[in-house]
Design an enzyme around this catalytic site. Structure first.
Site, short mmCIF file in Angstrom:
data_model
loop_
_atom_site.label_atom_id
_atom_site.label_comp_id
_atom_site.label_asym_id
_atom_site.label_seq_id
_atom_site.Cartn_x
_atom_site.Cartn_y
_atom_site.Cartn_z
N SER A 1 8.26 10.93 24.36
CA SER A 1 7.78 9.84 23.51
C SER A 1 6.47 10.31 22.90
CB SER A 1 7.58 8.57 24.34
OG SER A 1 7.08 7.57 23.50
N MET B 1 -8.93 -0.09 -18.24
CA MET B 1 -9.10 0.85 -19.35
C MET B 1 -9.18 0.10 -20.67
SD MET B 1 -6.83 3.96 -18.01
CE MET B 1 -5.46 2.91 -17.86
N CYS C 1 5.61 6.03 20.54
CA CYS C 1 5.03 4.79 21.05
C CYS C 1 3.57 4.62 20.66
CB CYS C 1 5.20 4.69 22.57
SG CYS C 1 4.35 6.00 23.45
N ARG D 1 -3.81 0.66 -27.47
CA ARG D 1 -3.86 0.12 -26.10
C ARG D 1 -3.54 1.18 -25.07
NH1 ARG D 1 -2.92 -5.60 -26.16
NH2 ARG D 1 -2.59 -6.33 -28.28
N GLY E 1 -7.26 -4.41 -16.78
CA GLY E 1 -8.64 -4.49 -17.25
C GLY E 1 -9.46 -3.24 -17.01
N HIS F 1 -10.62 -0.69 21.18
CA HIS F 1 -9.90 -1.43 22.21
C HIS F 1 -9.52 -2.82 21.70
CE1 HIS F 1 -9.72 -4.16 25.72
NE2 HIS F 1 -9.06 -3.15 26.27
N TYR G 1 14.21 6.36 18.45
CA TYR G 1 13.64 5.00 18.37
C TYR G 1 12.16 5.05 18.03
CZ TYR G 1 11.66 5.82 23.02
OH TYR G 1 10.94 6.33 24.07
N LYS H 1 3.50 0.18 -19.91
CA LYS H 1 3.55 -0.67 -21.10
C LYS H 1 4.44 -0.03 -22.17
CE LYS H 1 -0.05 -3.00 -22.31
NZ LYS H 1 -1.48 -3.11 -22.56
N ARG I 1 7.01 -6.62 -17.98
CA ARG I 1 7.11 -5.68 -16.85
C ARG I 1 7.67 -6.48 -15.68
NH1 ARG I 1 0.62 -5.69 -15.96
NH2 ARG I 1 0.61 -7.92 -15.68
C1 PEP Z 1 -0.85 7.31 22.29
O1 PEP Z 1 -1.74 8.10 22.60
O2 PEP Z 1 -0.30 7.29 21.18
C2 PEP Z 1 -0.40 6.30 23.25
C3 PEP Z 1 0.62 5.51 22.97
O3 PEP Z 1 -1.13 6.17 24.39
P1 PEP Z 1 -2.50 5.37 24.47
O4 PEP Z 1 -2.70 4.67 23.17
O5 PEP Z 1 -2.36 4.44 25.60
O6 PEP Z 1 -3.47 6.47 24.72
#
Ligand code: PEP
Ligand code: MG
Length: 911
Positions: free
Chosen positions: A795, A109, A863, A98, A107, A468, A883, A29, A352
């Site tokens: 990976s 403070m 991954c 203020r 809101g 899962h 990647y 502010k 702002r």
């Molecule tokens: C991981 O462990 O990050 C992975 C990609 O393998 P998973 O999730 O299948 O164990």
């Protein structure tokens, strides 16, 4: 101003001394009030006490040295400028005090208005007010002055001296009922004078002292109260939720009061320079004549659209429009504004860069590029992956009153309504009849896969964001609420109970995977235009849709900027095809475990139970063509792009029925005298394979080393599928990935066998197969230099790396105790969701550096789930991976963030 300050540390800034870049010091502010002052806009004069002063006060409980003198000097300068003295009995200067932190905490403070009023100056204020026109001149001046005074006592009492606010409310209600009204505006000056007396008594009763009559004392106490409000319970809670650091402190703005409640030629309003919902250009705002800002919040009367101000006060309206245009041009962004008109004179109280919806963020960024105010790099910086992700999910149209009956974890965003089913089989059946279904389970397991594919959404009563259900649903882009523990699921009875109600199979529920809310009945759902665009069914060049055009433009720019490639985690041809449409440049993780389920389960049982020689081989031989067909389909879809196939990872007993269920079945069958030899053998195997810690047990590479022929069969299936693809004129680029490696010797053993098979299968087909490993065991990260000798790529499996790095069971901890960790600020976000840069991230960094040092051309990717998390993508960019790989629906998010990572690190990286 105030020359003597130079020796002290500077704690106070006049509005003319600051600017919008000083948010850390002056709060949002204060910094913006200074910016507007310097633009020559009409801001009521004032000054800002810095966040550093607040930090010092909170650390010691005392105002830092020099602060009192600096406040005095700035106050004197303000008095000179205004030609009035604070609380002067004849013509008082009044100020508001203020809060204003670096990050907006609406809101949370405190604010105290009308500081400087006392038993004398209230009379002076009335006299001055009657000098004007309108209502005040016709007898309203007294009323206005006494109303201002009672507001001061109320706010000061509550904020500064912790007098219970209800007592003031109660006294106000009594005054109104004595007058026979419900409306504050019906109270006249005498009533308000009486109310001031009543308020003073309340003040005395609770504080043991009279309401302070010294204006300077009022000011000092109000400033301290604002400092202290930084540590009010609600502010602490808000910061925790919004992940605002706790040590920033708030600035305090002392601003000359201007009054919007001095008659019909006065008023107050808020405005946006564009529509914060859609981003459309135009004038958006509300105005309330003859009122103060707090009346707008209290909803005492209804506001009118800002456009109506043109009829009421054309001069102020035109001036306001001019200022709004100026602010937009200056801030180069949507601004929101608070203003007051005091007797025909416009005052800017706040501005702002305004908050906006995800859609508006993209649309506005695109418009500002068109208007030449920002370039595409800046546009890319102004949007983010979380906003894009929001735009990719279907949404509920919650216009009518829908009350949630339960709240779980928003595990996979989106909105889904459908008929409740409790088993995978029933989900498949009903979906085949064209019904939209919600699969409700305590938790899901790999057997529920078909049901999850068939369902519109998944609701579980147990499990966190990496359960899962959550991981699989996110992979499919399917809505999922997990861990809704208010829900009691009874699968055999085909019902669940929640909040005293019973929901049977066939009833309809709606789940919101973003908020985790569960509704009974059907809430209407709208599909996402942005997904339709990514899917190729909306052509941005030929449709009149500002959002789709802006998304297209910014994505194209991100793709041009980014250095990281983006791959996808996909296990089926359909997922691979979708991810490719979303821009995936390969598959970074094809999990092969689902290829052992369904009608192949029997073969897996034979493989596990094999006793006689030849039985295992027969099972593997039967599995081989099935696996080959799976891979062929994926290679076809990803023709020409790399496909990383991971050899089987989960413990094999996961493919057998659960121990308890099997034990009951066997006992019941034995009781009935049935032949249970086969079931008994199965039960014995399940018992044999039972593990206390399956996540740390016989899985990944360990399985491959223990079960002869298992990995060999998979390697052969991959190589044969690649050759078949090449022979059919396609280009397959398989990369075989070994899971859970902790030591180079494990990888070398697998590699030696794999190389032989590959050489034999590939022959002169021209197919090249890479062999690499996941880095998901901390030991692998720490011995990456050795492991790289046997790996053409790494990976990072950051799910397991986080699990084993922290020692957190990924299936249990989020639901079990993360709430407490978040509450205590041990971490601001689950490390399963966003990479823990300092710990797990350090393992990634070490492995990347040491791996590349040992093998310079080593290809590096990630991954784990983090591959699609915006902040983690920036980290992987910084570490220098090649990647990221993420679920298909996160691919556009990762593309966008990979582009933003380049822009934000100031790079001009272009591929
Ligand atoms: C991981 O462990 O990050 C992975 C990609 O393998 P998973 O999730 O299948 O164990
Ligand atoms: Mg793993």
């Amino acid at each position: 101003m105030a020359a003597q300050e130079t020796v002290d540390h500077k704690y106070v800034y006049d509005f003319s001394e600051g600017n919008k870049e000083l948010k850390d010091l002056l709060g949002g502010k204060g910094a913006n009030l200074a910016e507007m002052t310097n633009l020559g806009l009409p801001v009521p004069p004032g000054f800002t006490i810095t966040t550093e002063a607040c930090q010092a006060y909170l650390a010691t409980g005392q105002q830092p040295d020099g602060l009192a003198g600096q406040i005095e000097a700035h106050l004197e300068a303000l008095e000179r400028e205004m030609g009035k003295r604070l609380g002067d009995p004849q013509d008082p200067l009044l100020v508001s005090v203020r809060s204003g932190a670096k990050f907006s905490m609406p809101g949370m403070m405190e604010t105290v208005l009308n500081v400087g009023l006392n038993d004398q100056s209230v009379q002076g204020l009335a006299r001055q007010a009657s000098g004007g026109g309108g209502q005040a001149a016709s007898g309203g001046a007294d009323r206005f002055a006494w109303d201002s005074y009672r507001r001061l006592i109320q706010m000061f009492g509550k904020t500064v001296c912790e007098v219970p606010g209800e007592e003031f409310e109660h006294a106000l209600d009594e005054a109104k009922s004595a007058k026979g009204t419900h409306n504050d505006l019906d109270l006249d000056a005498d009533d308000l004078r009486g109310l001031v007396d009543a308020y003073k008594k309340i003040f005395l009763k609770h504080t043991g002292r009279e309401f302070p009559q010294q204006p300077r004392e009022q000011l000092d106490l109000a400033i301290r109260a604002v400092f202290e409000s930084w540590n009010a319970e609600r502010a602490i809670l808000y910061r925790r939720q919004e992940r605002i650091p706790t040590d920033l402190g708030t600035a305090v703005n002392v601003v000359t009061m201007v009054f919007g409640n001095l008659g019909p030629d006065s008023g107050t309003g808020v405005a946006f320079t564009r529509d914060p919902a859609s981003g459309a250009q135009g004038i958006y705002g509300d105005y309330l004549a003859n009122a103060q800002g707090e009346d707008v919040v209290a909803g005492i009367r209804n506001t009118v659209p800002l456009q109506e101000l043109e009829q009421l006060d054309k001069t102020s309206y035109d001036q306001l429009l001019g200022i709004m245009a100026r602010l937009e041009e200056h801030y180069k962004d949507l601004c929101d504004i608070e203003f007051t008109i005091e007797r025909g004179k416009l005052w800017m109280l706040q501005t702002r860069v305004g908050k906006r919806t995800a859609a508006a963020a993209f649309v506005i960024a695109g418009q500002l590029v068109d208007e030449g105010l920002i370039d595409l790099d800046e546009a890319l910086h102004r949007v983010n992956g979380a906003q894009l992700a929001q735009l990719m999910f279907p949404r509920f149209q919650l216009d009518h009153e829908f009350q949630p009956v339960a709240k779980g974890i928003g595990a996979s965003p989106g909105a889904a309504s459908g008929t409740v089913v409790f088993t995978s089989a029933r989900a498949v059946e009903m979906a085949a009849e064209g019904k939209s279904v919600i699969l409700v389970r305590r938790e899901t397991n790999p057997d529920d896969l078909n049901g999850m594919i068939a369902a519109q959404g998944i609701l579980t009563s147990r499990g966190g964001k990496t359960s899962h259900a959550a991981v699989v649903a996110r992979g499919m882009g399917k809505t999922c609420v997990s861990g809704a523990d208010e829900i009691e699921v009874n699968v055999p009875a085909k019902r669940f109970t929640v909040a005293g109600q019973t929901v049977n199979e066939g009833d309809v529920v709606s789940i919101d995977g973003t908020t985790g809310k569960v509704y009974l009945g059907e809430v209407p759902v709208m599909p996402s235009e942005v997904v339709q665009y990514f899917e190729g069914s909306l052509d941005p060049e030929h449709i009149d849709n500002a959002l789709v055009r802006a998304v297209h433009r910014i994505m194209t720019h991100a793709d041009g900027k980014r250095r990281l490639a983006v791959r996808t985690n996909a296990d089926t041809g359909a997922d691979a095809a979708r991810a490719r449409r979303f821009g995936a440049e390969g598959i970074g993780l094809c999990r092969t475990e689902h290829m052992f389920l369904g009608d192949r389960r029997e073969l897996v049982e034979r493989l596990i139970l094999a006793r006689a020689p030849g039985e295992r081989e027969a099972a593997l031989e039967a599995l081989l063509p099935l696996q080959r067909a799976d891979f062929e389909e994926i290679f076809r879809e990803m023709d020409g792009l790399p496909v990383t196939v991971r050899l089987i990872d989960p413990p094999l007993h996961e493919f057998l029925p659960p121990l308890e269920q099997l034990a009951v079945n066997v006992a019941v069958a034995q009781e009935r005298g049935e032949d249970v030899a086969k079931e008994e053998a199965l039960l014995a195997a399940v018992r044999r394979m039972h593990e206390e810690n399956p996540m740390l047990g016989l899985r990944g590479v360990r399985l491959g080393l223990v079960i002869p022929g298992l990995f060999a069969m998979q390697v052969r299936a991959i190589a044969e599928a690649a050759v078949a693809c090449a022979r059919g004129g396609g280009v397959a680029k398989p990369e075989i990935m070994v899971p859970l490696v902790g030591a180079v010797q494990e990888l070398e053993t697998v590699r030696a066998e794999a190389e032989k098979i590959i050489a034999e299968v590939v022959g002169d087909s021209g197919v090249e197969v890479l062999i690499g490993t996941m880095i998901e065991v901390p030991r692998a990260a720490l011995t990456a230099g050795q492991i790289a000798e046997a790996a053409e790529f790494f990976s990072f499996g950051t799910n397991d790396l986080t699990q084993m790095g922290w020692g957190f069971s990924r299936d249990d901890v989020e639901g079990a105790f993360f709430w407490r960790y978040l509450e205590l600020g041990i971490f601001g976000i689950s490390p399963f969701e966003s990479i823990d840069r300092d710990g797990v991230g350090r393992l990634v960094r070490i492995a990347a550096e040491e791996g590349r040092a040992a093998r310079p051309g080593l290809k590096l990717g990630v991954c784990g789930e983090h591959g699609g998390d915006p902040d983690s993508v920036h980290f992987f960019h910084e570490v220098g991976l090649d990647y990221v790989s993420c679920s298909p629906f996160r691919v556009p998010v990762a593309r966008l963030e990979a582009g933003r990572a380049v822009v934000e690190t100031g790079g001009s990286d272009s591929r």
